[in-house]
Design an enzyme around this catalytic site. Structure first.
Site, PDB file in Angstrom:
ATOM      1  N   HIS A 135      30.076  45.802  42.712  1.00  0.00           N
ATOM      2  CA  HIS A 135      31.662  45.368  42.620  1.00  0.00           C
ATOM      3  C   HIS A 135      32.121  46.338  43.869  1.00  0.00           C
ATOM      4  CE1 HIS A 135      35.929  45.829  41.510  1.00  0.00           C
ATOM      5  NE2 HIS A 135      35.756  47.113  42.014  1.00  0.00           N
ATOM      6  N   HIS A 140      34.506  45.022  47.566  1.00  0.00           N
ATOM      7  CA  HIS A 140      35.695  45.658  48.350  1.00  0.00           C
ATOM      8  C   HIS A 140      35.474  45.680  49.655  1.00  0.00           C
ATOM      9  CE1 HIS A 140      38.316  47.557  45.297  1.00  0.00           C
ATOM     10  NE2 HIS A 140      37.154  47.683  44.476  1.00  0.00           N
ATOM     11  N   GLU A 183      42.511  45.368  43.970  1.00  0.00           N
ATOM     12  CA  GLU A 183      41.596  44.663  42.842  1.00  0.00           C
ATOM     13  C   GLU A 183      41.747  43.580  42.420  1.00  0.00           C
ATOM     14  OE1 GLU A 183      38.954  45.999  41.891  1.00  0.00           O
ATOM     15  OE2 GLU A 183      39.131  48.471  42.107  1.00  0.00           O
ATOM     16  N   SER A 202      34.233  39.807  42.346  1.00  0.00           N
ATOM     17  CA  SER A 202      32.778  40.209  42.198  1.00  0.00           C
ATOM     18  C   SER A 202      32.570  39.729  40.519  1.00  0.00           C
ATOM     19  CB  SER A 202      32.876  41.719  42.141  1.00  0.00           C
ATOM     20  OG  SER A 202      33.918  42.430  41.294  1.00  0.00           O
TER      21      SER A 202
END
Length: 296
Positions: A135, A140, A183, A202
């Site tokens: 993730h 990110h 996010e 993700s």
């Protein structure tokens, strides 16, 4: 540096889930990754890169390629740091799990992005509660190559340090901003709506749900609207907020949020799935691109 990093996960008790925080910065134990660890990375990477073209924004996909991520093995933080440093001056640091808010904000404010050193187990491949290496690294890190988004992340960290001194309500509002942008953010592009949020790119299921399902609301970006809106952590999102550009994100961090926090303290929070009368709503398209209320 801790020479023997731990794998820190949430505790599950008869009273529910209890978050466990870790503050240590650790070296990535790359030589200790097992064949299963690398295979998990390969499976997840290949699966996401197969479905993201035409769904993720080009800035994300291009950055991921430019920094040298591949499907064959877990990347080394040290290799990625060379490219990140040249592009935007950011660097990755290894952490053992969830960080306390103040530590997290401090790292971002100083252009350090914390990446969990461990990757999910094979039995967790489709879902894991905590942010793991996949993730953090896949979701990110690529957009930290984008100068505008990189500046937004630093500004967010600086804002977090300030909000921490104001109080719990300010932190709650700022957390919602992170959730609905970093996010679970969508961006409107000439080709149509695209994903940029790490929690979406993700996740195979969320990548499809966010763009192709009729269920969620897709609402135009507005800082105060976002800071009033609750979110779900146990299911796909009921609402996504859509930015016009990464420059819009950066502009949104320029004002002092203190008056906004004061205004929000007088208002009730909004449910995640609710649409307000003045929301700019984006609808799921049936052909190329998407349409807003004004176009249909």
């Amino acid at each position: 540096m801790n020479s023997q990093p731990r794998r820190v996960e949430n505790l599950h008790t008869d009273k529910g889930k209890v978050p466990v925080y870790a503050t240590g910065v650790v070296d990535q134990p790359w030589d200790d990754y097992s064949a299963d660890d690398h295979a998990t990375w390969t499976t997840l990477y290949a699966r996401q890169r197969e479905i993201l073209p035409g769904r993720a924004c080009n800035e994300f996909l291009d950055a991921q390629d430019a920094m040298g991520m591949t499907a064959d093995r877990i990347p080394k933080f040290s290799d990625l740091n060379v490219e990140l440093g040249k592009a935007t001056g950011w660097s990755l640091i290894g952490v053992e799990g969830l960080l306390p808010e103040l530590d997290f904000f401090d790292h971002l404010a100083n252009r350090r992005f914390p990446v969990t050193w461990w990757i999910r187990r094979p039995d967790q491949i489709d879902y894991i509660e905590e942010p793991d290496l996949f993730h953090d690294l896949f979701g990110h890190v690529p957009l930290l190559m984008n100068p505008m988004f990189a500046d937004y992340m630093q500004a967010y960290g600086e804002g977090g340090l300030k909000a921490h001194g104001i109080g719990e309500e300010a932190l709650q509002a700022l957390t919602r901003l992170y959730w609905y942008t970093v996010e679970f953010g969508l961006i409107d592009t000439p080709e149509g709506l695209r994903i940029y949020g790490a929690g979406i790119v993700s996740s195979k299921g969320e990548s499809i749900h966010s763009l192709e399902s009729d269920a969620p609301n897709r609402i135009g970006f507005d800082v105060e609207r976002i800071m009033r809106t609750r979110y779900r952590i146990d299911t796909y999102q009921k609402t996504y907020f859509v930015i016009d550009s990464f420059a819009q994100l950066m502009r949104a961090t320029e004002p002092d949020f203190t008056p906004i926090y004061a205004r929000l303290a007088e208002l009730e929070s909004l449910p995640a799935g609710e649409v307000q009368g003045d929301d700019r709503v984006f609808h799921r398209g049936t052909g190329e691109g998407w349409a807003t209320d004004g176009d249909i």
